[in-house]
Design a protein around this motif. Sequence first.
Motif, mmCIF file in Angstrom:
data_model
loop_
_atom_site.group_PDB
_atom_site.id
_atom_site.type_symbol
_atom_site.label_atom_id
_atom_site.label_comp_id
_atom_site.label_asym_id
_atom_site.label_seq_id
_atom_site.Cartn_x
_atom_site.Cartn_y
_atom_site.Cartn_z
ATOM 1 N N PHE A 80 78.909 62.940 48.654
ATOM 2 C CA PHE A 80 77.588 63.565 48.739
ATOM 3 C C PHE A 80 76.717 63.172 47.553
ATOM 4 O O PHE A 80 75.510 62.956 47.707
ATOM 5 N N ALA A 81 77.314 63.072 46.363
ATOM 6 C CA ALA A 81 76.544 62.672 45.176
ATOM 7 C C ALA A 81 75.971 61.268 45.355
ATOM 8 O O ALA A 81 74.805 61.018 45.018
ATOM 9 N N GLY A 82 76.770 60.356 45.894
ATOM 10 C CA GLY A 82 76.277 59.012 46.172
ATOM 11 C C GLY A 82 75.183 59.024 47.223
ATOM 12 O O GLY A 82 74.160 58.344 47.094
ATOM 13 N N PHE A 83 75.385 59.819 48.271
ATOM 14 C CA PHE A 83 74.393 59.969 49.335
ATOM 15 C C PHE A 83 73.089 60.519 48.767
ATOM 16 O O PHE A 83 71.998 60.043 49.087
ATOM 17 N N ALA A 84 73.178 61.517 47.902
ATOM 18 C CA ALA A 84 71.994 62.132 47.303
ATOM 19 C C ALA A 84 71.265 61.157 46.378
ATOM 20 O O ALA A 84 70.026 61.108 46.369
ATOM 21 N N ALA A 85 72.023 60.379 45.602
ATOM 22 C CA ALA A 85 71.399 59.398 44.709
ATOM 23 C C ALA A 85 70.615 58.361 45.517
ATOM 24 O O ALA A 85 69.482 58.012 45.167
ATOM 25 N N VAL A 86 71.194 57.898 46.603
ATOM 26 C CA VAL A 86 70.488 56.964 47.484
ATOM 27 C C VAL A 86 69.248 57.644 48.062
ATOM 28 O O VAL A 86 68.176 57.036 48.158
ATOM 29 N N GLY A 87 69.374 58.919 48.417
ATOM 30 C CA GLY A 87 68.255 59.668 48.970
ATOM 31 C C GLY A 87 67.074 59.764 48.029
ATOM 32 O O GLY A 87 65.916 59.742 48.458
ATOM 33 N N VAL A 88 67.343 59.856 46.729
ATOM 34 C CA VAL A 88 66.261 59.907 45.742
ATOM 35 C C VAL A 88 65.459 58.609 45.790
ATOM 36 O O VAL A 88 64.221 58.625 45.795
ATOM 37 N N PHE A 89 66.144 57.474 45.846
ATOM 38 C CA PHE A 89 65.447 56.185 45.921
ATOM 39 C C PHE A 89 64.696 56.033 47.243
ATOM 40 O O PHE A 89 63.581 55.512 47.274
ATOM 41 N N ALA A 90 65.301 56.493 48.330
ATOM 42 C CA ALA A 90 64.642 56.418 49.636
ATOM 43 C C ALA A 90 63.391 57.292 49.656
ATOM 44 O O ALA A 90 62.344 56.881 50.187
ATOM 45 N N PHE A 91 63.484 58.474 49.081
ATOM 46 C CA PHE A 91 62.332 59.366 48.997
ATOM 47 C C PHE A 91 61.208 58.718 48.184
ATOM 48 O O PHE A 91 60.042 58.759 48.567
ATOM 49 N N ALA A 92 61.578 58.097 47.058
ATOM 50 C CA ALA A 92 60.573 57.433 46.219
ATOM 51 C C ALA A 92 59.912 56.279 46.970
ATOM 52 O O ALA A 92 58.693 56.090 46.876
ATOM 53 N N ALA A 93 60.695 55.517 47.737
ATOM 54 C CA ALA A 93 60.134 54.409 48.519
ATOM 55 C C ALA A 93 59.189 54.938 49.600
ATOM 56 O O ALA A 93 58.103 54.380 49.818
ATOM 57 N N ASP A 94 59.598 56.009 50.279
ATOM 58 C CA ASP A 94 58.765 56.628 51.318
ATOM 59 C C ASP A 94 57.453 57.130 50.707
ATOM 60 O O ASP A 94 56.361 56.801 51.188
ATOM 61 N N LEU A 95 57.558 57.901 49.649
ATOM 62 C CA LEU A 95 56.374 58.479 49.008
ATOM 63 C C LEU A 95 55.455 57.394 48.452
ATOM 64 O O LEU A 95 54.249 57.412 48.672
ATOM 65 N N TYR A 148 49.645 56.307 60.755
ATOM 66 C CA TYR A 148 50.273 54.978 60.676
ATOM 67 C C TYR A 148 50.952 54.786 59.331
ATOM 68 O O TYR A 148 52.046 54.234 59.241
ATOM 69 N N ALA A 149 50.283 55.247 58.272
ATOM 70 C CA ALA A 149 50.851 55.130 56.932
ATOM 71 C C ALA A 149 52.174 55.887 56.846
ATOM 72 O O ALA A 149 53.154 55.389 56.282
ATOM 73 N N LYS A 150 52.225 57.080 57.434
ATOM 74 C CA LYS A 150 53.463 57.868 57.379
ATOM 75 C C LYS A 150 54.555 57.218 58.213
ATOM 76 O O LYS A 150 55.728 57.203 57.799
ATOM 77 N N ALA A 151 54.215 56.673 59.364
ATOM 78 C CA ALA A 151 55.219 56.002 60.191
ATOM 79 C C ALA A 151 55.822 54.810 59.444
ATOM 80 O O ALA A 151 57.046 54.628 59.427
ATOM 81 N N LEU A 152 54.977 54.012 58.812
ATOM 82 C CA LEU A 152 55.480 52.857 58.058
ATOM 83 C C LEU A 152 56.257 53.280 56.820
ATOM 84 O O LEU A 152 57.276 52.672 56.479
ATOM 85 N N SER A 153 55.793 54.332 56.156
ATOM 86 C CA SER A 153 56.516 54.783 54.964
ATOM 87 C C SER A 153 57.869 55.384 55.342
ATOM 88 O O SER A 153 58.851 55.210 54.622
ATOM 89 N N PHE A 154 57.935 56.049 56.508
ATOM 90 C CA PHE A 154 59.215 56.577 56.982
ATOM 91 C C PHE A 154 60.198 55.432 57.223
ATOM 92 O O PHE A 154 61.359 55.503 56.818
ATOM 93 N N LEU A 155 59.747 54.366 57.874
ATOM 94 C CA LEU A 155 60.626 53.214 58.123
ATOM 95 C C LEU A 155 61.052 52.546 56.815
ATOM 96 O O LEU A 155 62.202 52.122 56.686
#
Length: 160
Positions: free
Chosen positions: A11-26, A42-49
């Motif tokens: 879970f810690a590894g999953f959460a660490a990856v999630g922080v980077f994914a969140f930063a990329a999305d935002l 459109y911006a949100k759809a692309l940022s989600f991907l």
Amino acid sequence: MSRPQALCTEFAGFAAVGVFAFAADLGTFLYLRGPAGMNPMYAKALSFLTGAAVAYAGNALGPYRLRERKVAGGWRRFAVFVLVNAAGGAVQLGCLGVSRHLLGLTSAFADTVSGVGVGMVLGTAVRFWGTRTLVFSHATAPVPEGVRGRGQPRVDGEAT
């Protein structure tokens, strides 16, 4: 390593990856919505991907790198991963919807607590479960050195 410790490490590894994914999305959303002047939907759809791609790559190369890929084919596996992430997002939206429309809590604070607080916790639980069970199976996860469960073959020189 005990099973609870292994789950916490995963879970810690999953959460660490999630922080980077969140930063990329935002970051992608803020750029596309701001300087690029793109429509917010459109911006949100692309940022989600973008966030899903970062999360997939991070999980595939990080906490789940030694596991079997349960879904065959790279693009199909990524599609399942995106669906799992969309389900987590739907849970977050659901929490916000319940708070606003069923409970009548419409303040900015209530939106933050329900959408980002409660919704993020429940959405992350859905994402964690889906990623580890639907995208990456547990079947071939390596057994930590020195730990052997029932049904594991003996290693030469190992005492019984």
